[in-house]
Enzyme design. Sequence first.
Site: not given
Ligand SMILES: Cc1cc2nc3c(=O)[nH]c(=O)nc-3n(C[C@H](O)[C@H](O)[C@H](O)COP(=O)(O)OP(=O)(O)OC[C@H]3O[C@@H](n4cnc5c(N)ncnc54)[C@H](O)[C@@H]3O)c2cc1C
Lengths: 377, 390
Positions: B243, B128, B126, B372-374
């Site tokens: 790992e 995000s 928990g 994210t990959n970014e």
């Molecule tokens: C299949 C899946 C399973 C998941 N499971 C879990 C889970 O079990 N528990 C949990 O806690 N979370 C989970 N997540 C959430 C995941 O960790 C978040 O979605 C992720 O960290 C990105 O947050 P966001 O979706 O709010 O995107 P945002 O942070 O809003 O990002 C939106 C865009 O902005 C870009 N961005 C943001 N900041 C920057 C920066 N500083 N520089 C450049 N680009 C930036 C991002 O790369 C992205 O392209 C899961 C997500 C997926 C897709």
Amino acid sequence: MDLGFTEEQEMLRTTARDFLEKECPKSLVKEMAEDEKGYTPELWRKMAELGWMGLAFPEEYGGMGMSFIDLAVLLEEMGRACLPGPFFSTVVLCGFTILEAGNEEQKREFLPKIANGDLILALALTEPSARYDPASIQIKAVPKGDDYLISGTKLFVENAHIADYIICVTRTKNGASPEEGITIFLVDGGSAGISTTLLKTIAGDKQCEVIFDNVRVPKKNMLGELNKGWGVVEKLLEKATAALCAQMVGGAQAALDMSIAYAKERVQFGRPIGSFQAIQHYCANMVTDVDGSKYVTYEAAWKVSNGLPATMEVSMAKAWVSEAYRRVTLLGHQIHGSIGFCMDHDMPLYFKRAKAAEPTFGDADWHREVVAKQLGL
Amino acid sequence: MDFRFAEEEERFREEVRAFLKKEVTEEFLMGLEDRGELDFSREFTKKLAEKGWLAMAWPKEYGGGGATMMEQLIFNEEIGYFQAPTGAHRQGINLIGPTIIAHGTEEQKRRHLRGITAGEVVWCQGFSEPNAGSDLASLQCRAVEEGDDYLITGQKVWTTNAHRADWCHLLARTDPEAPKHRGISYFLVDMKSPGITVRPLINMVAAHDFNEVFLDNVRVPKENMVGDKNQGWYVSQVTLAGERSQIGLPSSCKRTLEGLVEYVKETKRNGEPLAHNPIVRRKLAEMAVEIEVNRMIAYRVAWMQHKGLIPMVAAPASKLFGSELLQRLTGIGMEIMGLYGQLELGSKWAPLRGAMARMHMYSLGIAIAMGTNEIMRNILAIRGLGLPRA
Ligand SMILES: Cc1cc2nc3c(=O)[nH]c(=O)nc-3n(C[C@H](O)[C@H](O)[C@H](O)COP(=O)(O)OP(=O)(O)OC[C@H]3O[C@@H](n4cnc5c(N)ncnc54)[C@H](O)[C@@H]3O)c2cc1C
């Protein structure tokens, strides 16, 4: 040279966009993906009332006498709206086939009904080989008395399950070359011996497997000449491909618009994500792809519209747009983060349509090969 | 240099492979598919625990197997190759277990580690929240002291397996006045606690994997805090000890590529096998090259860890490369299948039971999940290469 649209075309675009935003919200699109029919008669009727079905048909056949470019504008808006239903198969795939190959009687009988929204049609072209070349047409039509009997399987036939008529591309002769011996028939969708099964596709469109088992078609339902059907199909594919590109361009633009809006609104680290250079570069790449796609498509559509040779331009457009639309939706997803990964979100609608449109009427490699041939290779 | 594994390592790989071949059959995977639990099987996780493989690289004193990073790499490579379900133990083994080992109290270790190594307790993460994704430290979920407990209130989102998990490790704000990284604490929360509501979120693959989790005054005993109060950010950063090669991505891709090779050999288009088409050949060969490159990047991560080095560049590079490779490979797979590529499970004409389109869609999520990959690229550039922050 004039790379702008006319005032009427701009008006058509505005009207279409407003209408579709109101009448075809994304909630309806998602509902229709689950719905077996895949369209609502109400929306179909309203589109007919606006004259859309007959937009590019001559007035003498109940149409509005507008051009292919005008239709491309409309299709772009339909792509933006992810319009579900049988417009493309009825008007573009079948309407144009009848217009191109039909005799006077057939045109008088069918085109006004299409224009009025009274008919739904499907084009049964591809077979399990899933290609768009003449050799792939294997389904047999053999003469029997005043009729032909059609037997075989067609695959990826959009809307066959709701079609009043199915235009079926058949083989009537094994000629010296695969192009020879292809004949097109207009088959009553309710004929005995037709069975359709819906395929489950990522975009939730309604493609079918259609099995013809000794389906009887009267000779008078032949469209165009016996054994000479491939020329018609070739012309049709050119138009259909340009039309599909227009639709894809509309989708790509919508995915771009949505992503830019989200990049401005979503805040992380105390600032809009659109202020991060990574996201800005994505947006720049996307708009380059979308603009490139648009004008290469418009050029192709303009050539088609003016009856100029367009093989090269249409293939260039499809080769480019197939991959550009995919790239745009992939980046759009990346910009949206997890929220775009949800079924309820609109991004997946575009991503799935981009992937589905890629192979339709030939993928990028297929069209690059056409371009290579056109280059004299 | 020596690119070979040691003999015992090869023997171990054979053993794992033989086991997975027997357990992860087509039938087994189809069963998971039917239940809508593609990546989740408590039974399978339990079997891995019985083999002593689940926590193989954990220290022996915590119920682990004390295996080396290279053995763990081999195991993960085979699990990836067989595309075996890991959802029931991933969080526990890779994240929460190592966190408790590093920062937990003796009581927490006694209470929680055995359930993880035995494959009996399923954990979810928990972290995000709606407004805290990449910027995780801005999270708003609040934990307020009351007697011997904390009362936690707020919302979590994208919580994978929350609807199946027994426990959740979560971050909550314990000091709203402090700078954002310094007011966060790390909690272990029983998912059966009153006040927790889990609502499904359906993903674009039409699967129910992740959820929204609402917490309304959920009472959590103070002894369930890991590390000190307001040290949660720091605690959560040290969950990276396991790992980190992400070898599962290229090895899973390898399996998918093999499936595609079979497919193009068997599938004829107008009388000609697809395998004769030079474009198809080039694409698949290119994928084989990329998979090998990815495998080497991943091997290097594990090898560095094995040597006690920190793979500051290689680890994020591997995740980046792997998730994008998966996207390319499955996209190319769909392309090669042509019109058939769009068919989903449930169509008799769907090649490989619609797996290619499904994996392609899942690949979008993988490029976002776990940072994210970014963000990965930012981390790689700033921490790995020492470039200045923007
Ligand atoms: C299949 C899946 C399973 C998941 N499971 C879990 C889970 O079990 N528990 C949990 O806690 N979370 C989970 N997540 C959430 C995941 O960790 C978040 O979605 C992720 O960290 C990105 O947050 P966001 O979706 O709010 O995107 P945002 O942070 O809003 O990002 C939106 C865009 O902005 C870009 N961005 C943001 N900041 C920057 C920066 N500083 N520089 C450049 N680009 C930036 C991002 O790369 C992205 O392209 C899961 C997500 C997926 C897709």
